[in-house]
Design a protein around this motif. Structure first.
Motif, mmCIF file in Angstrom:
data_model
loop_
_atom_site.group_PDB
_atom_site.id
_atom_site.type_symbol
_atom_site.label_atom_id
_atom_site.label_comp_id
_atom_site.label_asym_id
_atom_site.label_seq_id
_atom_site.Cartn_x
_atom_site.Cartn_y
_atom_site.Cartn_z
ATOM 1 N N PRO A 1 -4.415 -5.865 -2.425
ATOM 2 C CA PRO A 1 -3.599 -4.771 -2.987
ATOM 3 C C PRO A 1 -4.019 -4.348 -4.398
ATOM 4 C CG PRO A 1 -2.191 -6.329 -1.859
ATOM 5 C CD PRO A 1 -3.559 -6.954 -1.913
ATOM 6 N N VAL B 1 0.841 -1.196 0.000
ATOM 7 C CA VAL B 1 0.000 0.000 0.000
ATOM 8 C C VAL B 1 0.876 1.246 0.000
ATOM 9 C CG1 VAL B 1 -1.657 1.324 1.379
ATOM 10 C CG2 VAL B 1 -2.000 -1.125 1.011
ATOM 11 N N VAL C 1 -6.089 6.182 -1.136
ATOM 12 C CA VAL C 1 -5.616 4.812 -0.937
ATOM 13 C C VAL C 1 -6.083 4.285 0.419
ATOM 14 C CG1 VAL C 1 -3.561 3.355 -0.688
ATOM 15 C CG2 VAL C 1 -3.669 5.067 -2.515
ATOM 16 N N ASP D 1 3.904 1.486 -1.230
ATOM 17 C CA ASP D 1 4.461 1.578 -2.578
ATOM 18 C C ASP D 1 3.417 2.098 -3.568
ATOM 19 O OD1 ASP D 1 6.857 0.601 -1.614
ATOM 20 O OD2 ASP D 1 6.519 -1.442 -2.350
ATOM 21 N N LEU D 2 2.173 1.688 -3.372
ATOM 22 C CA LEU D 2 1.094 2.148 -4.238
ATOM 23 C C LEU D 2 0.927 3.660 -4.144
ATOM 24 C CD1 LEU D 2 -1.321 1.739 -6.125
ATOM 25 C CD2 LEU D 2 -2.692 1.235 -4.094
ATOM 26 N N GLU E 1 -5.576 -0.731 -5.566
ATOM 27 C CA GLU E 1 -5.005 0.070 -6.656
ATOM 28 C C GLU E 1 -6.070 0.433 -7.684
ATOM 29 O OE1 GLU E 1 -1.405 0.107 -9.939
ATOM 30 O OE2 GLU E 1 -1.526 -1.553 -8.521
ATOM 31 N N ARG F 1 3.631 5.224 -6.205
ATOM 32 C CA ARG F 1 3.395 5.087 -7.649
ATOM 33 C C ARG F 1 2.287 6.010 -8.128
ATOM 34 N NH1 ARG F 1 3.139 -0.613 -6.939
ATOM 35 N NH2 ARG F 1 0.968 -0.412 -7.503
ATOM 36 N N LEU F 2 1.204 6.077 -7.358
ATOM 37 C CA LEU F 2 0.087 6.936 -7.745
ATOM 38 C C LEU F 2 0.464 8.412 -7.675
ATOM 39 C CD1 LEU F 2 -2.946 5.088 -6.123
ATOM 40 C CD2 LEU F 2 -2.287 5.150 -8.525
ATOM 41 N N ARG G 1 -7.151 4.266 -8.405
ATOM 42 C CA ARG G 1 -6.970 4.862 -9.738
ATOM 43 C C ARG G 1 -8.304 5.384 -10.283
ATOM 44 N NH1 ARG G 1 -2.186 4.480 -12.190
ATOM 45 N NH2 ARG G 1 -0.657 3.056 -11.291
#
Length: 134
Positions: free
Chosen positions: A51, A11, A34, A13-14, A55, A17-18, A59
């Protein structure tokens, strides 16, 4: 938040990235999106897909946010710069015109006209010149 240490790392890392994928959206908004998605799955018994579900939901929410506030839309990746035109050749009438591009290589075969010279057998498809059917 409920979940394993590995899930929490995914989460985290997400969020990173986002934040890169949606640079115009404030990081605090990305984190809250998130976190809300993660909370929606806190009671899920099967955790293997949580996960990816987080995501996808995040998104979707961020894209919708960008549609309602165009200034928050993600910045598209830069496209490669097209190559410069070919050499410039003078024309017979005076003005300078760009050179014509070379042959187009599309990979498609050239059309064949029936009876065209140098293409034996292409008009009938058999190559023998004799008729074998009724």
């Amino acid at each position: 938040m409920n979940g394993s240490h590995d899930e929490l790392m995914l989460v985290r890392d997400l969020v990173a990235r986002l934040a890169v994928d949606f640079p115009s959206v404030d990081v605090v908004t990305v984190e809250a999106t998130v976190r809300a998605a993660h909370d929606a799955f806190r009671q899920a018994r099967v955790r293997a897909y949580v996960p990816i579900l987080i995501e996808r939901r995040s998104r979707k929410v961020l894209r919708a946010l960008c549609l309602t506030a165009p200034a928050l839309a993600p910045v598209p990746a830069p496209h490669p710069v097209p190559p410069a035109p070919g050499p410039v050749l003078p024309s017979a009438s005076g003005p300078v015109l760009p050179a014509a591009p070379g042959p187009v290589l599309s990979g498609a075969p050239e059309p064949v006209l029936p009876g065209a010279p140098g293409r034996a057998g292409t008009a009938t498809g058999t190559g023998s010149g004799t008729r074998t059917g009724p």
